[in-house]
Write an enzyme that holds these catalytic residues in place. Structure first.
Site, short mmCIF file in Angstrom:
data_model
loop_
_atom_site.label_atom_id
_atom_site.label_comp_id
_atom_site.label_asym_id
_atom_site.label_seq_id
_atom_site.Cartn_x
_atom_site.Cartn_y
_atom_site.Cartn_z
N ARG A 80 0.04 1.80 -4.06
CA ARG A 80 0.36 2.87 -5.00
C ARG A 80 -0.42 2.67 -6.30
NH1 ARG A 80 4.62 2.24 -6.97
NH2 ARG A 80 5.53 0.48 -5.84
N TYR A 208 -3.29 6.34 0.97
CA TYR A 208 -2.25 5.31 1.07
C TYR A 208 -0.85 5.96 1.09
CZ TYR A 208 1.02 1.67 -0.03
OH TYR A 208 2.12 0.85 0.02
N LYS A 217 7.85 8.80 -1.74
CA LYS A 217 8.08 8.50 -3.16
C LYS A 217 8.02 9.77 -4.02
CE LYS A 217 8.22 4.12 -2.24
NZ LYS A 217 9.50 3.42 -2.28
N HIS A 237 16.09 4.27 -5.23
CA HIS A 237 15.19 3.39 -4.47
C HIS A 237 16.04 2.26 -3.87
CE1 HIS A 237 11.32 0.71 -4.60
NE2 HIS A 237 11.41 1.34 -3.46
N SER A 259 9.74 -2.71 -5.03
CA SER A 259 8.88 -2.72 -3.84
C SER A 259 8.53 -4.15 -3.45
CB SER A 259 7.59 -1.96 -4.13
OG SER A 259 7.91 -0.72 -4.71
N CYS A 261 10.27 -6.58 -2.27
CA CYS A 261 11.22 -7.65 -2.64
C CYS A 261 12.24 -7.86 -1.53
CB CYS A 261 11.97 -7.29 -3.92
SG CYS A 261 10.96 -7.49 -5.38
N ASP A 286 14.76 2.06 2.28
CA ASP A 286 13.97 2.29 1.05
C ASP A 286 14.56 3.32 0.10
OD1 ASP A 286 11.60 1.68 -0.46
OD2 ASP A 286 10.75 3.60 0.16
N ARG A 373 0.89 -2.59 6.16
CA ARG A 373 2.15 -1.89 6.45
C ARG A 373 2.30 -1.56 7.92
NH1 ARG A 373 5.67 -0.45 1.94
NH2 ARG A 373 4.56 -1.27 0.15
C1 OXD Z 1 7.12 1.00 -2.14
C2 OXD Z 1 7.27 1.38 -0.73
O1 OXD Z 1 5.99 0.82 -2.62
O2 OXD Z 1 8.41 1.54 -0.29
O3 OXD Z 1 8.16 0.88 -2.81
O4 OXD Z 1 6.26 1.58 -0.03
MN MN Z 2 9.95 1.37 -1.82
#
Ligand code: OXD
Ligand code: MN
Length: 588
Positions: A80, A208, A217, A237, A259, A261, A286, A373
């Protein structure tokens, strides 16, 4: 259904606003073809063959990973781009210091310039989608226009995409508009713009996921948080999970972590062998939309249907459910491959032959990109909850906030009440990760893990959180967790992963009113005797450190939070300052 150049304006929906918008975008971007996505298997198969032919996808080992593909992105386009993401409200203050802002007229003009002729020689795909169960009153629809087949294939996994969504849009008459073009992937011409007042998104120059799968998002967090504020709900989130005890009783928990974590790992956790009878059920990993129901109960739905998860580190030990889930029907992005064409990433045994860019791996640095990913359907998760698609959502007993912090926050503590919980969420911080472009490992404040995703001024957002006290008396309990404490040698003090269930058990017992706690200046902490650490080999001094607070470090922490709250000036609710002052006073 595809239309040729001659019939670019052909209407394909009974919604005139949608047809007009598609025609307008086509006249600006000049695609060769328009394709209205139905979401069918045949359509997906044809897109996959097309991407295999163009090199956008590489087929992986069919024997070990049936129906799995690898996409290698442009090396400048792997995360991002928060520094290129804007909230374009008429009044700059409404976007707040937590967002980059651009005047809507200027932003529209800039994006239209970049989009003019951008789809020449390409296909314009129209993707109607529904965020949330197709029959849920809490779901919201959108339409993404894109020139990327990779985006279409990913949106098919991540959302309820195609005919059913189009029918709902035609019935309801409203939808969020998302316009995306990969452009020429020049980072100088990359922008992700949000126009919450117009329920519109424009994204150019990136393929991306977080920048290009606009349902995720851009819609489900930035635009939805704005809608949620005006309509009286929350778009967060957060993962959503069910925690089941050996007696079969389930508490649902929503947890906000920044993100990369470990939200996916926590939501899909396999309980440790030392906790027989406990089970974890995944609702989402998420995003969480929260509504108060007619009984005053806070309920959550997951607006997504798939996972776009960080893959490095995933293995049978760290996340056996995810590891199982991604053995088939998965799109991998920026992983390495072995000599026999299996996907490979750090944390797996075996040897990578090619790195994430497709170059022979020389042993220098990681072979998979740290933000590589997987995109996979949630239904393939062995821990997928039978309640995951319940239109009314699941009742939430506890909300967890947490970050990646080497120091300061203990393993777990509970806020005194909702008001204190809002302070705990607003003040949370975490070390930055590879999920966004920029330096990794820097501690930054990330209120409710929404720093990159709140579509309006954090000051107003905190006030909106406080407003739930007026909406219901039955608010969930609020906790803060930190799995990432390190000792002075940089070693993690807590084992994490499946053992985090030991902390969830304490939270479960707090929800049941079964266990008391130490009353400290920052909130309630477990008594060491109440945290089940059997079989962990954790020395008592480490446990003591994990379950206590350093008043001097906390005075610094609170001073820093105070400064941060001041950045939002008049918009910071007085109530939040009061909550802050209470903790400062308790710390002495
Ligand atoms: C983020 C994702 O970047 O969920 O938070 O991809
Ligand atoms: Mn996320």
């Amino acid at each position: 259904m595809s239309t040729s150049n001659a019939a670019l304006k052909a209407a394909s929906s009974s919604n005139a606003a949608l047809n007009n918008w598609v025609a307008e975008v086509a006249s600006l971007t000049q695609p060769d073809r328009i394709h209205w996505c139905t979401g069918s298997d045949a359509e997906n198969a044809s897109l996959i063959s097309q991407m295999l032919a163009s090199g956008d996808l590489v087929k992986l080992n069919e024997k070990t990973h049936p129906n799995c593909y690898l996409h290698r992105s442009n090396p400048t386009d792997v995360a991002r781009v928060e520094h290129l993401t804007f909230i374009c409200t008429r009044n700059r203050e409404d976007a707040g210091p937590n967002n980059l802002w651009m005047d809507p007229a200027e932003a529209n003009a800039k994006m239209d310039d970049l989009l003019r002729g951008a789809m020449k020689g390409r296909t314009l795909y129209v993707i109607p989608y529904c965020m949330g169960p197709i029959d849920s009153p809490h779901s919201r629809c959108g339409v993404e226009i894109t020139d990327s087949a990779y985006v279409v294939a990913n949106m098919r996994i991540m959302t309820n995409m195609g005919e059913a969504a189009l029918k709902r849009i035609e019935r309801e008459g409203t939808f969020v508009k998302g316009l995306h073009s990969t452009g020429d992937l020049d980072p100088k011409k990359r922008f992700i713009m949000h126009f919450p007042e117009e329920l519109t998104i424009k994204s150019v120059g990136s393929g991306y996921g977080g920048n290009a799968l606009l349902g995720k998002k851009c819609h489900a967090l930035r635009i939805a948080s704005w809608q949620a504020r005006t309509e009286g709900w929350l778009a967060e989130h957060m993962l959503i999970m069910g925690v089941q005890n050996p007696q079969g009783q389930v508490h649902y928990v929503a947890a906000a972590f920044p993100s990369a974590c470990g939200k996916t790992n926590l939501a899909m956790m396999v309980p440790p062998a030392s906790m027989p009878g406990w089970k974890i059920w995944t609702i989402g990993d998420d995003i969480c939309w929260l509504h108060v129901d007619s009984e005053g109960q806070l309920r959550a739905i997951n607006p997504e249907t798939g996972y776009f998860g960080v893959v490095p580190g995933t293995n049978a030990k760290t996340n056996a459910n995810a590891y199982e889930t991604i053995k088939k029907d998965t799109i991998f992005t920026n992983v390495a491959v072995t000599a026999d064409n299996q996907p490979w990433w750090e944390g797996l045994s075996g040897t990578p032959a090619l790195d994430w860019q497709g170059k022979p791996y020389t042993g220098n640095g990681p072979a998979a990109h740290p933000n590589a990913r997987f995109t996979v359907s949630a239904k393939l998760n062995p821990a997928y909850s039978t309640m995951a698609e319940a239109p009314e959502g699941v009742p939430i007993s506890a909300i967890l906030f947490g970050g990646r912090r080497r120091e300061v926050p203990p393993l777990v503590y509970q806020a005194r009440d909702w008001g204190h919980g809002v302070l705990v969420g607003a003040g949370m911080a975490s070390e930055t990760t590879a999920a966004a472009v920029g330096e990794v490992g820097i501690v930054r404040r990330d209120s409710m893990a929404m720093k990159p995703f709140c579509g309006y001024n954090f000051g107003d957002y905190w006030a909106h959180w406080f407003s739930f006290e007026q909406r219901t008396q039955k608010l969930p309990k609020v906790f803060h967790v930190n799995w990432f404490r390190q000792d002075k040698n940089g070693k993690f003090m807590w084992p994490g992963f499946g053992d985090n269930l030991r902390v969830l058990k304490w939270i479960f017992d707090r929800c049941e009113g079964k266990v008391d706690a130490q009353d400290t200046a920052i909130g309630y902490l477990p008594h060491a005797k109440d945290l089940d650490v059997s079989g962990l080999n954790l020395d008592p001094a480490t446990l003591e450190q994990l379950l206590s607070i350093d008043a001097s470090a906390w005075r610094h922490e609170m001073a820093d939070i105070g400064k941060y709250l001041n950045d939002f000036g008049q918009r910071t609710p007085e109530r939040l300052r009061e909550e802050h002052a209470k903790v400062v006073k308790r710390l002495g």
